[in-house]
Design an enzyme around this catalytic site. Structure first.
Site, PDB file in Angstrom:
ATOM      1  N   ASN A  35       3.262  -6.521   4.816  1.00 30.58           N
ATOM      2  CA  ASN A  35       2.748  -5.203   5.182  1.00 30.58           C
ATOM      3  C   ASN A  35       1.230  -5.318   5.196  1.00 30.58           C
ATOM      4  OD1 ASN A  35       2.089  -2.544   5.505  1.00 30.58           O
ATOM      5  ND2 ASN A  35       2.891  -1.854   3.522  1.00 30.58           N
ATOM      6  N   TRP A  36       0.681  -5.441   6.413  1.00 32.55           N
ATOM      7  CA  TRP A  36      -0.758  -5.676   6.524  1.00 32.55           C
ATOM      8  C   TRP A  36      -1.561  -4.400   6.244  1.00 32.55           C
ATOM      9  CZ3 TRP A  36      -1.692  -9.193  11.467  1.00 32.55           C
ATOM     10  CH2 TRP A  36      -1.025 -10.416  11.277  1.00 32.55           C
ATOM     11  N   LYS A  37      -0.891  -3.255   6.279  1.00 35.34           N
ATOM     12  CA  LYS A  37      -1.571  -1.958   6.096  1.00 35.34           C
ATOM     13  C   LYS A  37      -2.747  -1.867   7.084  1.00 35.34           C
ATOM     14  CE  LYS A  37       0.091  -2.043   1.376  1.00 35.34           C
ATOM     15  NZ  LYS A  37      -0.082  -1.676  -0.021  1.00 35.34           N
ATOM     16  N   HIS A  74       6.747   4.499   3.097  1.00 38.36           N
ATOM     17  CA  HIS A  74       5.875   3.787   2.153  1.00 38.36           C
ATOM     18  C   HIS A  74       5.182   4.790   1.230  1.00 38.36           C
ATOM     19  CE1 HIS A  74       2.690   1.325   0.489  1.00 38.36           C
ATOM     20  NE2 HIS A  74       3.432   0.286   0.815  1.00 38.36           N
ATOM     21  N   GLU A 126       2.288   4.980   0.137  1.00 38.58           N
ATOM     22  CA  GLU A 126       0.952   5.435   0.560  1.00 38.58           C
ATOM     23  C   GLU A 126       1.071   6.603   1.537  1.00 38.58           C
ATOM     24  OE1 GLU A 126      -0.443   1.559   1.697  1.00 38.58           O
ATOM     25  OE2 GLU A 126      -0.469   0.986  -0.414  1.00 38.58           O
ATOM     26  N   GLU A 140       9.745  -0.307  -4.220  1.00 40.42           N
ATOM     27  CA  GLU A 140       8.349  -0.596  -4.530  1.00 40.42           C
ATOM     28  C   GLU A 140       7.841   0.371  -5.597  1.00 40.42           C
ATOM     29  OE1 GLU A 140       6.370  -2.712  -0.982  1.00 40.42           O
ATOM     30  OE2 GLU A 140       6.196  -0.573  -0.645  1.00 40.42           O
ATOM     31  N   GLY A 187      -0.504  -3.108  -5.291  1.00 38.81           N
ATOM     32  CA  GLY A 187      -1.938  -3.378  -5.208  1.00 38.81           C
ATOM     33  C   GLY A 187      -2.642  -3.365  -6.546  1.00 38.81           C
ATOM     34  N   SER A 234       2.785  -6.199  -5.726  1.00 41.36           N
ATOM     35  CA  SER A 234       2.062  -7.371  -6.254  1.00 41.36           C
ATOM     36  C   SER A 234       2.892  -8.651  -6.264  1.00 41.36           C
ATOM     37  CB  SER A 234       1.513  -7.069  -7.649  1.00 41.36           C
ATOM     38  OG  SER A 234       0.582  -5.993  -7.589  1.00 41.36           O
ATOM     39  N   GLY A 279       2.225  -6.893   0.358  1.00 35.94           N
ATOM     40  CA  GLY A 279       0.985  -6.357   0.906  1.00 35.94           C
ATOM     41  C   GLY A 279      -0.116  -7.409   0.857  1.00 35.94           C
ATOM     42  N   GLY A 280      -0.942  -7.334  -0.174  1.00 40.77           N
ATOM     43  CA  GLY A 280      -2.129  -8.196  -0.293  1.00 40.77           C
ATOM     44  C   GLY A 280      -1.881  -9.668   0.000  1.00 40.77           C
TER      45      GLY A 280
HETATM   46  P1  PGA Z   1       1.015  -5.248  -2.654  1.00 39.07           P
HETATM   47  O1  PGA Z   1       1.597  -4.120  -1.666  1.00 39.07           O
HETATM   48  O2  PGA Z   1       1.847  -6.490  -2.437  1.00 39.07           O
HETATM   49  O3  PGA Z   1      -0.410  -5.443  -2.242  1.00 39.07           O
HETATM   50  O4  PGA Z   1       1.167  -4.723  -4.046  1.00 39.07           O
HETATM   51  C1  PGA Z   1       2.967  -3.987  -1.437  1.00 39.07           C
HETATM   52  C2  PGA Z   1       3.216  -2.851  -0.499  1.00 39.07           C
HETATM   53  O5  PGA Z   1       2.538  -1.817  -0.597  1.00 39.07           O
HETATM   54  O6  PGA Z   1       4.102  -2.935   0.371  1.00 39.07           O
END
Ligand code: PGA
Length: 249
Positions: A9-11, A94, A96, A166, A172, A212, A233-234
Protein backbone atom coordinates in the site's frame (compact mmCIF):
# COMPACT_ATOMS: atom_id res chain seq x y z
CA UNK A 1 -5.38 -23.87 -0.44
CA UNK A 2 -5.91 -20.18 0.27
CA UNK A 3 -4.18 -17.64 -1.91
CA UNK A 4 -1.02 -16.22 -0.33
CA UNK A 5 -0.78 -12.51 -0.95
CA UNK A 6 1.88 -9.87 -0.47
CA UNK A 7 0.08 -6.57 -0.96
CA UNK A 8 1.78 -3.20 -0.91
CA UNK A 9 0.00 0.00 0.00
CA UNK A 10 2.01 2.92 -1.32
CA UNK A 11 -0.50 5.46 0.07
CA UNK A 12 0.39 9.01 -1.07
CA UNK A 13 4.07 8.28 -1.64
CA UNK A 14 6.56 8.08 -4.54
CA UNK A 15 6.73 10.12 -7.74
CA UNK A 16 5.95 8.41 -11.04
CA UNK A 17 9.65 7.86 -11.75
CA UNK A 18 10.28 6.45 -8.27
CA UNK A 19 7.27 4.20 -8.63
CA UNK A 20 8.44 2.96 -12.03
CA UNK A 21 11.85 2.06 -10.61
CA UNK A 22 10.26 0.19 -7.72
CA UNK A 23 7.93 -1.69 -10.05
CA UNK A 24 10.83 -2.56 -12.37
CA UNK A 25 12.81 -3.93 -9.42
CA UNK A 26 9.89 -6.09 -8.34
CA UNK A 27 9.20 -7.31 -11.88
CA UNK A 28 12.77 -8.39 -12.44
CA UNK A 29 13.01 -10.07 -9.03
CA UNK A 30 12.68 -13.79 -8.73
CA UNK A 31 9.24 -14.03 -7.06
CA UNK A 32 7.75 -17.27 -5.73
CA UNK A 33 5.05 -18.44 -8.15
CA UNK A 34 2.55 -19.27 -5.41
CA UNK A 35 2.54 -15.76 -3.90
CA UNK A 36 0.38 -13.11 -5.48
CA UNK A 37 1.81 -9.59 -5.32
CA UNK A 38 -0.66 -6.71 -5.46
CA UNK A 39 0.48 -3.09 -5.42
CA UNK A 40 -1.88 -0.37 -4.18
CA UNK A 41 -0.40 2.44 -6.25
CA UNK A 42 -1.55 6.07 -6.54
CA UNK A 43 -4.47 6.64 -8.95
CA UNK A 44 -2.52 8.51 -11.66
CA UNK A 45 -0.16 5.52 -12.09
CA UNK A 46 -2.77 2.77 -12.21
CA UNK A 47 -3.11 2.31 -15.97
CA UNK A 48 0.56 2.50 -16.85
CA UNK A 49 1.50 0.14 -14.07
CA UNK A 50 -1.36 -2.30 -14.68
CA UNK A 51 -0.40 -2.48 -18.36
CA UNK A 52 3.17 -3.30 -17.50
CA UNK A 53 2.25 -6.02 -15.00
CA UNK A 54 2.27 -8.76 -17.56
CA UNK A 55 1.44 -11.76 -15.45
CA UNK A 56 -1.22 -12.83 -13.04
CA UNK A 57 1.16 -13.01 -10.10
CA UNK A 58 1.80 -9.24 -10.09
CA UNK A 59 -0.94 -6.64 -10.45
CA UNK A 60 -2.09 -3.31 -9.08
CA UNK A 61 -4.96 -2.22 -6.87
CA UNK A 62 -6.73 1.12 -6.63
CA UNK A 63 -6.47 2.63 -3.15
CA UNK A 64 -10.08 3.81 -3.17
CA UNK A 65 -13.21 4.25 -5.26
CA UNK A 66 -16.21 6.52 -4.80
CA UNK A 67 -19.45 4.95 -3.61
CA UNK A 68 -21.53 6.51 -6.40
CA UNK A 69 -21.31 5.31 -9.97
CA UNK A 70 -20.76 8.72 -11.56
CA UNK A 71 -21.73 12.35 -11.29
CA UNK A 72 -20.74 15.70 -9.88
CA UNK A 73 -18.03 14.57 -7.44
CA UNK A 74 -15.02 16.72 -8.27
CA UNK A 75 -11.74 14.99 -7.59
CA UNK A 76 -13.18 11.52 -7.12
CA UNK A 77 -12.58 8.30 -9.07
CA UNK A 78 -15.40 5.93 -9.95
CA UNK A 79 -15.44 2.17 -10.00
CA UNK A 80 -16.11 2.18 -13.78
CA UNK A 81 -13.03 4.31 -14.37
CA UNK A 82 -10.87 1.88 -12.44
CA UNK A 83 -12.50 -1.11 -14.10
CA UNK A 84 -12.14 0.38 -17.59
CA UNK A 85 -8.35 0.41 -17.33
CA UNK A 86 -8.16 -3.27 -16.47
CA UNK A 87 -7.57 -3.03 -12.69
CA UNK A 88 -9.08 -5.91 -10.70
CA UNK A 89 -8.54 -4.97 -7.04
CA UNK A 90 -9.46 -2.04 -4.83
CA UNK A 91 -8.55 -1.33 -1.22
CA UNK A 92 -11.71 -0.46 0.71
CA UNK A 93 -12.01 0.66 4.31
CA UNK A 94 -8.42 1.52 5.15
CA UNK A 95 -8.28 3.03 8.63
CA UNK A 96 -6.79 6.25 7.25
CA UNK A 97 -9.89 6.75 5.12
CA UNK A 98 -12.16 5.70 7.98
CA UNK A 99 -10.48 8.34 10.12
CA UNK A 100 -9.71 11.27 7.77
CA UNK A 101 -12.64 10.86 5.36
CA UNK A 102 -15.01 9.64 8.07
CA UNK A 103 -15.91 6.52 6.10
CA UNK A 104 -18.44 4.53 8.11
CA UNK A 105 -19.25 0.83 8.00
CA UNK A 106 -22.46 1.73 6.16
CA UNK A 107 -20.65 3.75 3.51
CA UNK A 108 -18.04 1.01 3.08
CA UNK A 109 -20.86 -1.46 2.52
CA UNK A 110 -21.94 0.57 -0.52
CA UNK A 111 -18.36 0.69 -1.80
CA UNK A 112 -18.02 -3.08 -1.45
CA UNK A 113 -21.28 -3.54 -3.34
CA UNK A 114 -20.38 -1.23 -6.20
CA UNK A 115 -16.94 -2.83 -6.52
CA UNK A 116 -18.39 -6.34 -6.71
CA UNK A 117 -21.07 -5.25 -9.18
CA UNK A 118 -18.22 -4.16 -11.45
CA UNK A 119 -16.20 -7.28 -10.95
CA UNK A 120 -13.52 -5.66 -8.82
CA UNK A 121 -12.26 -7.59 -5.79
CA UNK A 122 -12.21 -5.52 -2.61
CA UNK A 123 -9.28 -5.79 -0.23
CA UNK A 124 -11.41 -4.94 2.78
CA UNK A 125 -9.54 -3.44 5.75
CA UNK A 126 -10.65 -3.69 9.35
CA UNK A 127 -8.96 -3.14 12.69
CA UNK A 128 -9.27 -1.59 16.11
CA UNK A 129 -7.76 1.47 17.80
CA UNK A 130 -5.42 1.24 20.77
CA UNK A 131 -8.22 2.34 23.05
CA UNK A 132 -10.41 -0.56 21.96
CA UNK A 133 -7.51 -3.01 22.24
CA UNK A 134 -6.84 -1.80 25.78
CA UNK A 135 -10.49 -2.29 26.70
CA UNK A 136 -10.29 -5.89 25.49
CA UNK A 137 -13.24 -5.53 23.11
CA UNK A 138 -11.21 -5.80 19.88
CA UNK A 139 -12.71 -9.06 18.64
CA UNK A 140 -16.27 -7.78 18.97
CA UNK A 141 -15.33 -4.43 17.39
CA UNK A 142 -13.62 -5.91 14.33
CA UNK A 143 -16.27 -8.60 13.91
CA UNK A 144 -18.86 -5.85 13.86
CA UNK A 145 -16.97 -4.02 11.11
CA UNK A 146 -17.26 -7.18 9.00
CA UNK A 147 -20.88 -7.71 9.94
CA UNK A 148 -21.99 -4.18 9.07
CA UNK A 149 -20.09 -3.88 5.79
CA UNK A 150 -19.94 -7.44 4.44
CA UNK A 151 -22.44 -9.84 5.91
CA UNK A 152 -25.27 -8.87 3.57
CA UNK A 153 -23.26 -10.43 0.73
CA UNK A 154 -23.93 -13.83 -0.78
CA UNK A 155 -21.32 -16.50 -0.03
CA UNK A 156 -20.23 -16.32 -3.66
CA UNK A 157 -19.59 -12.57 -3.44
CA UNK A 158 -17.95 -12.75 -0.03
CA UNK A 159 -15.51 -15.29 -1.47
CA UNK A 160 -14.27 -12.68 -3.96
CA UNK A 161 -12.93 -10.52 -1.12
CA UNK A 162 -9.57 -10.37 0.52
CA UNK A 163 -9.70 -9.22 4.14
CA UNK A 164 -6.89 -7.25 5.75
CA UNK A 165 -6.75 -7.05 9.54
CA UNK A 166 -4.83 -3.91 10.41
CA UNK A 167 -4.77 -2.84 14.06
CA UNK A 168 -4.62 0.95 13.91
CA UNK A 169 -2.07 1.08 16.73
CA UNK A 170 0.35 -0.89 14.59
CA UNK A 171 0.06 1.12 11.36
CA UNK A 172 3.13 3.20 10.64
CA UNK A 173 4.11 3.13 14.29
CA UNK A 174 6.84 0.51 14.16
CA UNK A 175 4.83 -1.41 16.71
CA UNK A 176 3.57 -4.72 15.34
CA UNK A 177 0.92 -7.02 16.70
CA UNK A 178 2.70 -10.08 18.00
CA UNK A 179 2.31 -13.16 15.81
CA UNK A 180 0.07 -14.54 18.55
CA UNK A 181 -2.16 -11.45 18.59
CA UNK A 182 -2.44 -11.55 14.78
CA UNK A 183 -3.29 -15.25 14.78
CA UNK A 184 -5.86 -14.81 17.52
CA UNK A 185 -7.73 -12.10 15.61
CA UNK A 186 -7.45 -13.86 12.25
CA UNK A 187 -8.80 -17.04 13.79
CA UNK A 188 -11.64 -15.13 15.47
CA UNK A 189 -12.58 -13.46 12.18
CA UNK A 190 -12.48 -16.73 10.27
CA UNK A 191 -14.67 -18.39 12.91
CA UNK A 192 -17.07 -15.47 12.77
CA UNK A 193 -17.31 -15.77 8.99
CA UNK A 194 -17.74 -19.52 9.42
CA UNK A 195 -20.68 -19.08 11.79
CA UNK A 196 -22.54 -17.08 9.14
CA UNK A 197 -21.35 -18.61 5.89
CA UNK A 198 -20.08 -22.05 6.84
CA UNK A 199 -16.53 -23.25 7.39
CA UNK A 200 -15.81 -23.98 3.76
CA UNK A 201 -16.39 -20.35 2.77
CA UNK A 202 -14.40 -19.11 5.79
CA UNK A 203 -11.51 -21.43 4.97
CA UNK A 204 -11.29 -20.10 1.43
CA UNK A 205 -10.88 -16.41 2.27
CA UNK A 206 -7.39 -14.94 2.46
CA UNK A 207 -6.92 -12.78 5.54
CA UNK A 208 -3.87 -10.51 5.46
CA UNK A 209 -2.19 -8.86 8.40
CA UNK A 210 -1.17 -5.19 8.16
CA UNK A 211 0.68 -2.90 10.55
CA UNK A 212 4.45 -2.39 10.51
CA UNK A 213 5.20 -5.58 8.59
CA UNK A 214 8.89 -5.60 7.71
CA UNK A 215 11.51 -8.13 6.60
CA UNK A 216 12.45 -8.84 10.23
CA UNK A 217 8.95 -9.90 11.33
CA UNK A 218 7.16 -11.04 8.15
CA UNK A 219 8.19 -14.68 8.31
CA UNK A 220 6.92 -15.26 11.82
CA UNK A 221 3.64 -13.43 11.19
CA UNK A 222 2.99 -15.17 7.85
CA UNK A 223 3.69 -18.57 9.40
CA UNK A 224 0.60 -18.30 11.62
CA UNK A 225 -2.15 -20.71 10.59
CA UNK A 226 -4.78 -18.10 9.75
CA UNK A 227 -2.48 -15.42 8.32
CA UNK A 228 -2.35 -15.58 4.53
CA UNK A 229 -0.01 -12.69 3.86
CA UNK A 230 0.34 -8.99 4.50
CA UNK A 231 -0.81 -5.54 3.53
CA UNK A 232 2.38 -3.57 3.79
CA UNK A 233 2.76 0.20 3.88
CA UNK A 234 6.18 1.67 4.66
CA UNK A 235 8.22 -1.42 3.84
CA UNK A 236 6.54 -1.78 0.43
CA UNK A 237 8.20 1.45 -0.68
CA UNK A 238 11.67 -0.08 -0.60
CA UNK A 239 12.38 -2.71 -3.25
CA UNK A 240 14.80 -4.72 -1.13
CA UNK A 241 12.47 -4.81 1.89
CA UNK A 242 9.39 -5.71 -0.10
CA UNK A 243 11.22 -8.40 -2.05
CA UNK A 244 12.26 -9.99 1.24
CA UNK A 245 8.67 -9.81 2.48
CA UNK A 246 7.45 -11.52 -0.71
CA UNK A 247 9.92 -14.31 0.11
CA UNK A 248 8.72 -14.63 3.71
CA UNK A 249 6.00 -17.24 3.15
P1 PGA B 1 2.55 0.17 7.61
O1 PGA B 1 1.12 0.42 6.93
O2 PGA B 1 3.07 -1.14 7.05
O3 PGA B 1 3.40 1.33 7.20
O4 PGA B 1 2.32 0.08 9.08
C1 PGA B 1 0.22 -0.63 6.70
C2 PGA B 1 -1.03 -0.10 6.08
O5 PGA B 1 -1.49 0.99 6.46
O6 PGA B 1 -1.61 -0.75 5.19
Amino acid sequence: MRKQIAAGNWKMNLTFEEGKSLLAALKSANRPSDVKTILGVPGPYLKTFQDSCDDDSLCVAAQNIHHELKGAYTGETSVSMVKSIGVRYVIIGHSERREYQKESNALLKTKVDIALEHDLSPIFCCGESLEIRKSGSQNAFVSNQLKESLFHLSAEDLSKLVIAYEPIWAIGTGETASPGQAQEMHHALRSFIGETYGQEVADGISILYGGSVKPANAKEIFSQADVDGGLVGGASLKAEDFKQIIHSF
